[in-house]
Motif scaffolding. Structure first.
Motif, mmCIF file in Angstrom:
data_model
loop_
_atom_site.group_PDB
_atom_site.id
_atom_site.type_symbol
_atom_site.label_atom_id
_atom_site.label_comp_id
_atom_site.label_asym_id
_atom_site.label_seq_id
_atom_site.Cartn_x
_atom_site.Cartn_y
_atom_site.Cartn_z
ATOM 1 N N LYS A 182 38.460 41.097 35.098
ATOM 2 C CA LYS A 182 37.362 40.616 35.939
ATOM 3 C C LYS A 182 37.914 40.237 37.317
ATOM 4 C CE LYS A 182 34.373 39.344 32.295
ATOM 5 N NZ LYS A 182 33.484 38.470 31.665
ATOM 6 N N ALA A 183 37.042 40.272 38.305
ATOM 7 C CA ALA A 183 37.433 40.002 39.696
ATOM 8 C C ALA A 183 37.966 38.582 39.863
ATOM 9 C CB ALA A 183 36.244 40.219 40.608
ATOM 10 N N ARG A 184 38.946 38.462 40.727
ATOM 11 C CA ARG A 184 39.490 37.181 41.166
ATOM 12 C C ARG A 184 39.442 37.183 42.688
ATOM 13 N NH1 ARG A 184 40.451 37.951 35.958
ATOM 14 N NH2 ARG A 184 41.632 36.371 34.839
ATOM 15 N N PRO A 185 38.229 37.025 43.250
ATOM 16 C CA PRO A 185 38.063 37.185 44.703
ATOM 17 C C PRO A 185 38.788 36.107 45.505
ATOM 18 C CG PRO A 185 36.061 36.344 43.715
ATOM 19 C CD PRO A 185 36.998 36.651 42.590
ATOM 20 N N PHE A 186 39.387 36.546 46.576
ATOM 21 C CA PHE A 186 40.044 35.605 47.487
ATOM 22 C C PHE A 186 39.719 35.912 48.941
ATOM 23 C CE2 PHE A 186 42.878 39.094 46.732
ATOM 24 C CZ PHE A 186 43.507 39.347 47.935
ATOM 25 N N THR B 170 49.979 29.091 34.580
ATOM 26 C CA THR B 170 48.544 29.061 34.321
ATOM 27 C C THR B 170 47.887 30.219 35.061
ATOM 28 O OG1 THR B 170 48.646 26.661 34.194
ATOM 29 C CG2 THR B 170 46.484 27.636 34.385
ATOM 30 N N ARG B 171 47.195 31.055 34.306
ATOM 31 C CA ARG B 171 46.480 32.188 34.911
ATOM 32 C C ARG B 171 45.279 31.675 35.700
ATOM 33 N NH1 ARG B 171 47.679 34.432 29.661
ATOM 34 N NH2 ARG B 171 48.943 36.300 29.924
ATOM 35 N N SER B 172 44.762 32.538 36.547
ATOM 36 C CA SER B 172 43.505 32.211 37.215
ATOM 37 C C SER B 172 42.365 32.600 36.284
ATOM 38 C CB SER B 172 43.388 32.957 38.542
ATOM 39 O OG SER B 172 43.471 34.348 38.327
ATOM 40 N N ALA B 173 41.304 31.832 36.344
ATOM 41 C CA ALA B 173 40.121 32.145 35.552
ATOM 42 C C ALA B 173 39.337 33.244 36.269
ATOM 43 C CB ALA B 173 39.260 30.899 35.398
ATOM 44 N N PRO B 174 38.614 34.095 35.519
ATOM 45 C CA PRO B 174 37.780 35.107 36.183
ATOM 46 C C PRO B 174 36.814 34.456 37.168
ATOM 47 C CG PRO B 174 37.910 35.540 33.842
ATOM 48 C CD PRO B 174 38.554 34.203 34.072
ATOM 49 N N GLY B 175 36.705 35.048 38.342
ATOM 50 C CA GLY B 175 35.835 34.507 39.388
ATOM 51 C C GLY B 175 36.529 33.526 40.312
ATOM 52 N N GLU B 176 37.722 33.083 39.946
ATOM 53 C CA GLU B 176 38.522 32.181 40.779
ATOM 54 C C GLU B 176 39.587 32.988 41.519
ATOM 55 O OE1 GLU B 176 38.080 28.856 41.197
ATOM 56 O OE2 GLU B 176 36.258 29.140 40.023
ATOM 57 N N TRP C 50 42.244 45.356 43.457
ATOM 58 C CA TRP C 50 41.970 45.101 42.045
ATOM 59 C C TRP C 50 41.625 43.636 41.825
ATOM 60 C CZ3 TRP C 50 46.921 47.932 39.996
ATOM 61 C CH2 TRP C 50 46.738 49.321 40.114
ATOM 62 N N LEU C 51 42.360 42.760 42.486
ATOM 63 C CA LEU C 51 42.091 41.327 42.328
ATOM 64 C C LEU C 51 40.731 40.956 42.912
ATOM 65 C CD1 LEU C 51 45.606 39.917 43.210
ATOM 66 C CD2 LEU C 51 44.496 39.794 40.987
ATOM 67 N N GLU C 52 40.410 41.475 44.085
ATOM 68 C CA GLU C 52 39.163 41.120 44.762
ATOM 69 C C GLU C 52 37.937 41.628 44.005
ATOM 70 O OE1 GLU C 52 36.889 39.354 47.843
ATOM 71 O OE2 GLU C 52 39.002 39.137 47.374
ATOM 72 N N TYR C 53 37.992 42.863 43.517
ATOM 73 C CA TYR C 53 36.813 43.482 42.909
ATOM 74 C C TYR C 53 36.902 43.642 41.396
ATOM 75 C CZ TYR C 53 35.891 44.504 47.758
ATOM 76 O OH TYR C 53 35.683 44.379 49.106
ATOM 77 N N SER D 91 43.271 27.980 36.964
ATOM 78 C CA SER D 91 42.488 27.103 36.096
ATOM 79 C C SER D 91 42.159 27.800 34.787
ATOM 80 C CB SER D 91 41.195 26.684 36.806
ATOM 81 O OG SER D 91 40.439 27.833 37.143
ATOM 82 N N GLY D 92 42.858 28.894 34.500
ATOM 83 C CA GLY D 92 42.607 29.662 33.283
ATOM 84 C C GLY D 92 43.611 29.322 32.192
ATOM 85 N N ALA D 93 43.830 30.292 31.321
ATOM 86 C CA ALA D 93 44.720 30.112 30.166
ATOM 87 C C ALA D 93 46.176 29.981 30.607
ATOM 88 C CB ALA D 93 44.571 31.296 29.221
#
Length: 161
Positions: free
Chosen positions: A121-125, A60-66, A112-115, A44-46
């Motif tokens: 910024k984190a992309r927690p899953f 489409t990139r993921s938005a930070p926090g997603e 790196w993605l989680e934290y 839902s990012g850029a």
């Protein structure tokens, strides 16, 4: 005609351990499924053009926090778990054995993605997937323990006949 059965403490403990193990296996499969669902969501990012020199398909990139957006699907496909024997306890635990991504299976990428990192910024899953599964785990284990006790009673009744 009524039948009575004397169950030893060892039989009851064994049935309870069997139920706990079955419940944990079910919970781990639920977690695997939820992780794959989470990692299958579109970003839902850029937007950007991927590939060599930006001449590839639009992504489409993921938005930070997603959760991380799917690009190649390597991370999603690397979610694995397996039973692992705990030495000295006689019990088995279910562990998440794989969350690795990249051509060389670099295990740092999921962390790196989680934290996040100093530049991303984190992309927690993992945490969101655990939050979905966690409420049902105790009930699943309890149900499997009751089923194991019933199986123990059924086996005892068949053996008595």
């Amino acid at each position: 005609m009524s039948a009575s059965h004397n169950f030893s403490a060892a039989d009851i403990i064994s049935a309870n351990i069997e139920g706990i193990e079955r419940g944990l296996k079910i919970a781990m499969v639920q977690l695997q499924t939820e992780l794959r669902v989470t990692l299958s969501k579109k970003g839902s990012g850029a937007g950007y053009f991927g590939g060599s020199k930006g001449k590839g398909s639009f992504r489409t990139r993921s938005a930070p926090g997603e959760p991380p957006a799917v690009d190649t699907g390597t991370l999603r496909n690397s979610v694995q778990s397996k039973p692992q024997y705990i030495a000295g306890t006689g019990m088995t635990s279910i562990v998440l054995t794989g969350l690795v991504a990249g051509v060389n299976k670099d295990a740092r990428i999921p962390r790196w993605l989680e934290y996040g990192t100093s530049r991303m910024k984190a992309r927690p899953f993992i945490a969101p997937s655990l939050a979905v599964v966690r409420p049902s785990v105790a009930a699943t284990i309890s149900d499997q323990m009751q089923r194991s006790i019933k199986r123990m009673q059924t086996r005892a009744m068949k053996a008595a006949q």
